[in-house]
Design a protein around this motif. Structure first.
Motif, PDB file in Angstrom:
ATOM      1  N   GLN A 217      -7.043   7.773   3.575  1.00 58.43           N
ATOM      2  CA  GLN A 217      -6.399   6.524   4.053  1.00 58.43           C
ATOM      3  C   GLN A 217      -7.552   5.851   2.312  1.00 58.43           C
ATOM      4  O   GLN A 217      -6.506   4.895   2.585  1.00 58.43           O
ATOM      5  CB  GLN A 217      -7.448   6.195   5.149  1.00 58.43           C
ATOM      6  N   GLU A 218      -8.096   5.797   1.957  1.00 55.90           N
ATOM      7  CA  GLU A 218      -8.653   5.628   0.452  1.00 55.90           C
ATOM      8  C   GLU A 218      -8.119   5.308  -0.588  1.00 55.90           C
ATOM      9  O   GLU A 218      -7.350   4.837  -1.233  1.00 55.90           O
ATOM     10  CB  GLU A 218     -10.101   5.833  -0.015  1.00 55.90           C
ATOM     11  N   ARG A 219      -7.881   7.304  -0.406  1.00 58.53           N
ATOM     12  CA  ARG A 219      -6.213   7.109  -1.707  1.00 58.53           C
ATOM     13  C   ARG A 219      -4.984   6.792  -1.317  1.00 58.53           C
ATOM     14  O   ARG A 219      -4.266   6.586  -2.299  1.00 58.53           O
ATOM     15  CB  ARG A 219      -5.604   8.943  -1.419  1.00 58.53           C
ATOM     16  N   GLN A 220      -4.479   6.544  -0.158  1.00 60.17           N
ATOM     17  CA  GLN A 220      -3.051   5.547   0.278  1.00 60.17           C
ATOM     18  C   GLN A 220      -3.442   3.864  -0.107  1.00 60.17           C
ATOM     19  O   GLN A 220      -2.338   3.534  -0.556  1.00 60.17           O
ATOM     20  CB  GLN A 220      -2.654   5.875   2.028  1.00 60.17           C
ATOM     21  N   ALA A 221      -4.852   3.647   0.239  1.00 60.12           N
ATOM     22  CA  ALA A 221      -5.232   2.087  -0.098  1.00 60.12           C
ATOM     23  C   ALA A 221      -5.019   2.068  -1.879  1.00 60.12           C
ATOM     24  O   ALA A 221      -4.087   1.114  -2.041  1.00 60.12           O
ATOM     25  CB  ALA A 221      -6.328   1.270   0.324  1.00 60.12           C
ATOM     26  N   ILE A 222      -5.560   2.679  -2.397  1.00 57.43           N
ATOM     27  CA  ILE A 222      -5.358   2.675  -3.770  1.00 57.43           C
ATOM     28  C   ILE A 222      -4.136   2.633  -4.680  1.00 57.43           C
ATOM     29  O   ILE A 222      -3.613   1.245  -5.340  1.00 57.43           O
ATOM     30  CB  ILE A 222      -6.296   3.700  -4.286  1.00 57.43           C
ATOM     31  N   ALA A 223      -3.312   3.756  -3.742  1.00 58.72           N
ATOM     32  CA  ALA A 223      -2.012   3.623  -4.185  1.00 58.72           C
ATOM     33  C   ALA A 223      -1.277   2.674  -4.192  1.00 58.72           C
ATOM     34  O   ALA A 223      -0.219   2.184  -4.995  1.00 58.72           O
ATOM     35  CB  ALA A 223      -1.781   4.697  -3.919  1.00 58.72           C
ATOM     36  N   THR A 224      -1.268   2.171  -3.042  1.00 53.12           N
ATOM     37  CA  THR A 224      -0.912   0.990  -2.875  1.00 53.12           C
ATOM     38  C   THR A 224      -0.896   0.028  -3.654  1.00 53.12           C
ATOM     39  O   THR A 224       0.204  -0.823  -3.834  1.00 53.12           O
ATOM     40  CB  THR A 224      -0.599   0.215  -1.035  1.00 53.12           C
ATOM     41  N   ALA A 225      -2.375  -0.453  -3.554  1.00 47.42           N
ATOM     42  CA  ALA A 225      -2.642  -1.591  -5.012  1.00 47.42           C
ATOM     43  C   ALA A 225      -2.043  -1.301  -6.060  1.00 47.42           C
ATOM     44  O   ALA A 225      -1.545  -2.624  -6.747  1.00 47.42           O
ATOM     45  CB  ALA A 225      -4.213  -1.746  -4.608  1.00 47.42           C
ATOM     46  N   LEU A 226      -2.292   0.248  -7.079  1.00 48.75           N
ATOM     47  CA  LEU A 226      -1.645   0.402  -8.199  1.00 48.75           C
ATOM     48  C   LEU A 226      -0.138   0.249  -7.984  1.00 48.75           C
ATOM     49  O   LEU A 226      -0.106  -0.901  -9.416  1.00 48.75           O
ATOM     50  CB  LEU A 226      -2.050   1.672  -8.921  1.00 48.75           C
ATOM     51  N   GLN A 227       0.408   0.927  -6.945  1.00 53.15           N
ATOM     52  CA  GLN A 227       1.969  -0.400  -7.036  1.00 53.15           C
ATOM     53  C   GLN A 227       2.261  -1.548  -6.437  1.00 53.15           C
ATOM     54  O   GLN A 227       3.331  -1.928  -7.447  1.00 53.15           O
ATOM     55  CB  GLN A 227       2.916   0.822  -5.593  1.00 53.15           C
ATOM     56  N   GLN A 228       1.361  -2.373  -6.230  1.00 45.94           N
ATOM     57  CA  GLN A 228       1.655  -3.930  -5.807  1.00 45.94           C
ATOM     58  C   GLN A 228       1.358  -4.296  -7.241  1.00 45.94           C
ATOM     59  O   GLN A 228       2.081  -5.792  -7.507  1.00 45.94           O
ATOM     60  CB  GLN A 228       0.757  -4.226  -4.920  1.00 45.94           C
ATOM     61  N   THR A 229       0.462  -4.005  -7.877  1.00 47.22           N
ATOM     62  CA  THR A 229       0.041  -4.615  -9.185  1.00 47.22           C
ATOM     63  C   THR A 229       0.929  -3.785 -10.786  1.00 47.22           C
ATOM     64  O   THR A 229       0.474  -3.754 -11.578  1.00 47.22           O
ATOM     65  CB  THR A 229      -1.672  -4.563  -9.280  1.00 47.22           C
ATOM     66  N   GLY A 230       2.003  -3.305 -10.807  1.00 41.26           N
ATOM     67  CA  GLY A 230       2.453  -2.546 -11.375  1.00 41.26           C
ATOM     68  C   GLY A 230       1.990  -1.632 -12.060  1.00 41.26           C
ATOM     69  O   GLY A 230       2.088  -0.985 -13.312  1.00 41.26           O
TER      70      GLY A 230
END
Length: 257
Positions: A217-230
């Motif tokens: 879950q933590e990995r997915q949250a970080i991946a999503t944040a990185l995707q949203q911030t380019g």
């Protein structure tokens, strides 16, 4: 593969050997080769290591000629090698080849006076690797470390300091940043010669499953944040409510590049 790591291999020596590979012995030629946890080497590899030390030469996997090497060997282990020899798990001839000068390093709990110097060295390395300002231990943090038994020795100290460096907000690490297990001064790590009970095994399996789920879950949250911030890590940290240092620690811990 282990033999290739030690002595190198020639192109085509085995499946996947698409080019020549220089092993550790050749890389250390003229210098020092450090073998950590040497007692864990399987017996067939012990034979090859003994020959390399005796002959001062190695033959790469798939090679036809021996290559001379001049290497100083330093080896380390947390096992009782004499006992391993008696039990047939470690070759006696290799033991005598390696055990020319023996240095016994006491566990960290028996040399608490070294903790401050080790901590300074480790924090300096963390600062350089993370490219942050200098990190220091406050007196209360040092007292907490010196009161801990460190069953994991220096590796545990490194882990504790990495976590503390992540949690502190400034250059000074205080006791409340130091997360230590509740095993106070002088306590020894518990040992149990018997097997785990079914209840303990089930509990451990559930704990591991929960840890894996939380990490995912933590990995997915970080991946999503990185995707949203380019891919902007500073912005991603802000989005997640973390400091940049905390995000970098989690990226390293989760193996996210």
């Amino acid at each position: 593969l282990m033999e290739s790591e030690f002595f190198g291999h020639r192109k085509g020596a085995f499946t996947g050997a698409t080019q020549d590979h220089t092993g550790l012995f050749q890389s250390a030629d003229g210098g020092t080769l450090f073998l950590d946890e040497v007692a864990d080497l399987p017996l067939p590899m012990q034979v090859k290591l003994l020959r390399a030390i005796q002959e001062r030469a190695i033959k790469p996997v798939g090679g036809t000629r021996e290559t001379p090497v001049d290497v100083r060997i330093l080896s380390a282990t947390h096992h009782d090698l004499e006992k391993a020899v008696r039990e047939g798990r470690f070759r006696q001839d290799l033991y005598y080849r390696l055990n020319v000068i023996e240095l016994k390093v006491p566990p960290l709990r028996n040399r608490r006076g070294d903790i401050a110097r080790l901590a300074t060295r480790i924090l300096r390395r963390i600062s350089e690797q993370w490219q942050t300002g200098d990190l220091e231990l406050a007196p209360d943090a040092l007292a907490a470390l010196e009161g801990h038994s460190f069953p994991g020795n220096v590796r545990e100290l490194e882990n504790v300091l990495e976590r503390a460096a992540t949690l502190c907000e400034g250059p000074l690490i205080h006791a409340d940043n130091v997360d230590l297990p509740a095993n106070g001064l002088g306590t020894e790590p518990a040992t149990d010669a018997g097997s785990d009970s079914p209840a303990d095994t089930t509990r451990d399996e559930k704990d591991r499953a929960l840890d894996d789920q939380l990490a995912a879950q933590e990995r997915q949250a970080i991946a999503t944040a990185l995707q949203q911030t380019g891919g902007n890590r500073t912005a991603a940290a802000r989005l997640l409510g973390l400091s940049f240092r905390q995000l970098r620690y989690r990226l390293k811990k989760l193996g996210i590049e």
